[in-house]
Design a protein around this motif. Structure first.
Motif, PDB file in Angstrom:
ATOM      1  N   THR A   2       0.784  -1.271  -0.215  1.00  0.00           N
ATOM      2  CA  THR A   2      -0.019   0.005   0.144  1.00  0.00           C
ATOM      3  C   THR A   2       0.894   1.200  -0.249  1.00  0.00           C
ATOM      4  OG1 THR A   2      -0.146   0.263   2.375  1.00  0.00           O
ATOM      5  CG2 THR A   2      -1.743  -1.143   1.368  1.00  0.00           C
ATOM      6  N   ALA A   3       0.235   2.277  -0.500  1.00  0.00           N
ATOM      7  CA  ALA A   3       1.014   3.629  -0.471  1.00  0.00           C
ATOM      8  C   ALA A   3       1.322   4.139   1.067  1.00  0.00           C
ATOM      9  CB  ALA A   3       0.081   4.541  -1.331  1.00  0.00           C
ATOM     10  N   ASP A   4       0.285   3.932   1.862  1.00  0.00           N
ATOM     11  CA  ASP A   4       0.631   4.372   3.138  1.00  0.00           C
ATOM     12  C   ASP A   4       1.754   3.554   3.801  1.00  0.00           C
ATOM     13  OD1 ASP A   4      -1.312   6.294   2.922  1.00  0.00           O
ATOM     14  OD2 ASP A   4      -2.900   4.962   4.114  1.00  0.00           O
ATOM     15  N   GLY A   5       1.705   2.221   3.605  1.00  0.00           N
ATOM     16  CA  GLY A   5       2.717   1.372   3.949  1.00  0.00           C
ATOM     17  C   GLY A   5       4.125   1.644   3.601  1.00  0.00           C
ATOM     18  N   ARG A   6       4.290   2.133   2.229  1.00  0.00           N
ATOM     19  CA  ARG A   6       5.617   2.419   1.612  1.00  0.00           C
ATOM     20  C   ARG A   6       5.990   3.827   2.138  1.00  0.00           C
ATOM     21  NH1 ARG A   6       2.902   0.397  -2.891  1.00  0.00           N
ATOM     22  NH2 ARG A   6       2.250   2.642  -3.696  1.00  0.00           N
ATOM     23  N   ALA A   7       4.949   4.590   2.384  1.00  0.00           N
ATOM     24  CA  ALA A   7       5.324   6.074   3.290  1.00  0.00           C
ATOM     25  C   ALA A   7       5.828   5.596   4.528  1.00  0.00           C
ATOM     26  CB  ALA A   7       4.186   6.876   3.069  1.00  0.00           C
ATOM     27  N   ARG A   8       5.144   4.889   5.136  1.00  0.00           N
ATOM     28  CA  ARG A   8       5.731   4.734   6.678  1.00  0.00           C
ATOM     29  C   ARG A   8       7.019   4.008   6.469  1.00  0.00           C
ATOM     30  NH1 ARG A   8       3.552  -0.238  10.827  1.00  0.00           N
ATOM     31  NH2 ARG A   8       5.354  -0.161  12.208  1.00  0.00           N
ATOM     32  N   LEU A   9       7.531   3.119   5.624  1.00  0.00           N
ATOM     33  CA  LEU A   9       8.851   2.514   5.717  1.00  0.00           C
ATOM     34  C   LEU A   9       9.641   3.603   5.144  1.00  0.00           C
ATOM     35  CD1 LEU A   9       7.653  -1.023   4.305  1.00  0.00           C
ATOM     36  CD2 LEU A   9       8.570  -0.530   6.336  1.00  0.00           C
ATOM     37  N   SER A  10       9.466   4.281   4.424  1.00  0.00           N
ATOM     38  CA  SER A  10      10.390   5.228   3.477  1.00  0.00           C
ATOM     39  C   SER A  10      10.739   6.199   4.860  1.00  0.00           C
ATOM     40  CB  SER A  10       9.672   6.156   2.583  1.00  0.00           C
ATOM     41  OG  SER A  10       9.456   5.536   1.696  1.00  0.00           O
ATOM     42  N   LYS A  11       9.712   6.385   5.758  1.00  0.00           N
ATOM     43  CA  LYS A  11      10.224   7.376   6.910  1.00  0.00           C
ATOM     44  C   LYS A  11      11.190   6.665   7.975  1.00  0.00           C
ATOM     45  CE  LYS A  11       8.425  10.347  10.543  1.00  0.00           C
ATOM     46  NZ  LYS A  11       6.980  10.894  11.160  1.00  0.00           N
ATOM     47  N   GLU A  12      10.600   5.307   8.404  1.00  0.00           N
ATOM     48  CA  GLU A  12      11.383   4.792   9.371  1.00  0.00           C
ATOM     49  C   GLU A  12      12.718   4.138   8.939  1.00  0.00           C
ATOM     50  OE1 GLU A  12      10.015   4.436  12.355  1.00  0.00           O
ATOM     51  OE2 GLU A  12       7.954   3.640  12.269  1.00  0.00           O
ATOM     52  N   PHE A  13      12.927   3.896   7.868  1.00  0.00           N
ATOM     53  CA  PHE A  13      14.210   3.523   7.321  1.00  0.00           C
ATOM     54  C   PHE A  13      15.078   4.518   6.847  1.00  0.00           C
ATOM     55  CE2 PHE A  13      12.093  -0.735   7.538  1.00  0.00           C
ATOM     56  CZ  PHE A  13      13.215  -1.515   8.218  1.00  0.00           C
ATOM     57  N   SER A  14      14.603   5.970   6.811  1.00  0.00           N
ATOM     58  CA  SER A  14      15.267   6.924   6.233  1.00  0.00           C
ATOM     59  C   SER A  14      15.799   6.780   4.865  1.00  0.00           C
ATOM     60  CB  SER A  14      16.655   7.072   7.240  1.00  0.00           C
ATOM     61  OG  SER A  14      16.300   7.379   8.508  1.00  0.00           O
ATOM     62  N   VAL A  15      14.696   6.569   3.955  1.00  0.00           N
ATOM     63  CA  VAL A  15      15.124   6.213   2.565  1.00  0.00           C
ATOM     64  C   VAL A  15      15.270   7.568   1.858  1.00  0.00           C
ATOM     65  CG1 VAL A  15      14.114   5.305   0.463  1.00  0.00           C
ATOM     66  CG2 VAL A  15      13.792   4.075   2.636  1.00  0.00           C
ATOM     67  N   CYS A  16      16.168   7.618   0.907  1.00  0.00           N
ATOM     68  CA  CYS A  16      16.756   8.806   0.166  1.00  0.00           C
ATOM     69  C   CYS A  16      15.442   9.553  -0.581  1.00  0.00           C
ATOM     70  CB  CYS A  16      17.858   8.433  -0.927  1.00  0.00           C
ATOM     71  SG  CYS A  16      19.166   7.421  -0.104  1.00  0.00           S
TER      72      CYS A  16
END
Length: 476
Positions: free
Chosen positions: A234-248
């Motif tokens: 999901t888009a919300d899940g990807r957004a959460r992971l992007s934040k938590e894992f400090s994605v570029c």
């Protein structure tokens, strides 16, 4: 050696072979973490003229190749220890005590030479890593380079005919050391953690990582990856992971994007296993014990997030990659080192496509990572980056040319550790090689016996070094 462009690696190279550009410098397997060592050095590099194409007499083009030399212990008629370059830049630390070669050179009055592999570091033909330049990157050209180096060293340092020549290598350069016996003039070789059997798919790597981590620790990693796979839907899940894992950049939605992100999460754990307890500046701070100290069964995802952010902090890595497009752009950069700190990643990826494979795909449940780290993901990179469509044929030729595990070598020491995933492609028992020259060490990881000794080394490692010294005394 990792194909993870990141490696090791080599690590630095983390999941050692064909992984993801982690917004960090790409190291060779024997010089991973070199940037964390003291860098002040009085040893300046030497440069000599090398032929561009050894197999085309009509081509007289040349380039400059870099070496480091340590004459401290050398006496005439003493042996010459040549540290063969691998998939990363050469550094003065290679001749300044990082490796046990210095101990052997002191014992036997030897000369130490550290040799940078073509297309890595600053030894770059044609001044770039273009496809035209990379046509001249191969293990065959590298072995021929060594033959030219030998003549240069003989002349410059007045090496006598009585001197023995010893090729030293670990990981990919361990392959070169083993192959030196049949393709160049060398008297003795050290071939450590060498995956002399090429293989397109290498899922066994991930299985060894799981076994080395242990059932409970690997189980937490597996559950974390399962959670991540669900969130990525999901888009919300990807957004959460992007934040938590400090994605570029925000994690993309394509399968290639997910593969890129998930491979990047696997790399630090693979690297921790591959280089567990090696004698480098970080010691065991990022080994198996450190990884598993973060893995809490009651909160798998949070555990992996915390470990990844810790890893990024230690290596001063600002962020992780989350899009395939940006990952590929880094690999498409033809700028050489040091301006391009990831330059070695492009060169090594080319070699895996053209010669070795080594792609660590995650298959089944006997390994802790995501199924998105797939063989097609790696193979597509070969086609997109270099137009290589049949990696299997290239790997088959490599095995036919060098003989896989059927190496005929007399004075060659083969060493592997059971923690190191690369041992699955290495020579672990005698065949054509005297069984007394083959060491399989319990508890050690990648290239362990090549590093300088310390009191806390495992008994299996101490025993291998003691037996190696006995063989050297016999052969020299």
């Amino acid at each position: 050696m990792k194909t993870t462009i990141l490696s090791l690696l080599l690590l630095g190279f983390a999941c050692v072979n064909a992984g993801v550009l982690l917004k960090t410098k790409h190291y060779g397997s024997m010089n991973h973490r070199d940037d964390l060592l003291p860098q002040a050095s009085n040893n300046e590099p030497l440069w000599f003229t090398q032929k561009l194409d050894h197999f085309n007499p009509a081509d007289d083009r040349q380039f400059k190749q870099k070496i480091y030399v340590n004459e401290t212990y050398y006496k005439r008629d003493g042996p010459v220890f040549v540290i063969l370059g691998g998939e990363g830049p050469a550094a003065p630390s290679g001749i300044e005590g990082r490796f046990i070669v210095n101990n052997y050179a002191q014992t036997f009055n030897g000369l130490i030479v550290s040799f940078e592999h073509r297309h890595y570091g600053e030894s770059v033909p044609l001044g770039s890593l273009s496809k035209e330049s990379l046509k001249y990157l191969s293990s065959q050209q590298a072995l021929a380079d060594y033959a030219v180096l030998r003549d240069f060293i003989k002349s410059k340092y007045d090496v006598s005919l009585k001197s023995k020549w010893i090729a030293v290598g670990g990981s990919y350069s361990g392959n070169l050391a083993a192959w030196c016996v049949n393709f160049t003039h060398v008297n003795l070789t050290f071939s450590t953690s060498a995956p002399v059997k090429a293989s397109v798919a290498f899922p066994e790597y991930m299985s060894v990582v799981q076994n080395s981590l242990g059932e409970e620790c690997a189980g937490v990693v597996r559950k974390a990856n399962d959670e991540i796979e669900n969130l990525l839907k999901t888009a919300d899940g990807r957004a959460r992971l992007s934040k938590e894992f400090s994605v570029c950049n925000p994690i993309g939605h394509t399968d290639d994007d997910l593969s890129t992100f998930l491979s990047g999460l696997a790399d630090p754990i693979c690297g921790a296993v591959q280089y567990n307890l090696d004698n480098n500046s970080l010691g065991n701070k990022l080994g198996i014990k450190e990884v598993c100290s973060f893995m809490k069964p009651e909160e798998p995802l949070r555990s992996l997030i915390n470990f990844t952010n810790h890893y990024n902090k230690v290596f001063e890595r600002e962020c992780s990659e989350g899009t395939y497009e940006n990952y590929i752009k880094q690999l498409q950069d033809e700028t050489p080192y040091p301006k391009n700190q990831n330059a070695a990643g492009r060169s090594w990826m080319y070699q895996t496509c053209m010669e070795f494979g080594y792609y660590q795909n995650a298959v089944g449940r006997d390994q802790p990572f995501s199924k998105y780290i797939s063989l097609p993901w790696f193979l597509n990179q070969c086609e997109q980056l270099f137009g290589v469509k049949n990696v299997q044929a290239n790997v088959d030729w490599t095995n036919q040319y060098y003989g896989q595990l059927d190496i005929k070598a007399t004075n060659t020491i083969f060493a592997n550790g059971n923690i190191d995933p690369w041992h699955k492609l290495g020579l672990l028992k005698g065949g054509y090689v005297d069984a007394n020259n083959v060491f399989f060490m319990n508890g050690t990881a990648h290239c362990a016996d090549l590093y300088a000794p310390r009191d806390t080394d495992l008994e299996s490692l101490k025993n291998t070094r003691a037996r190696t010294l006995e063989l050297l005394e016999k052969w020299l």
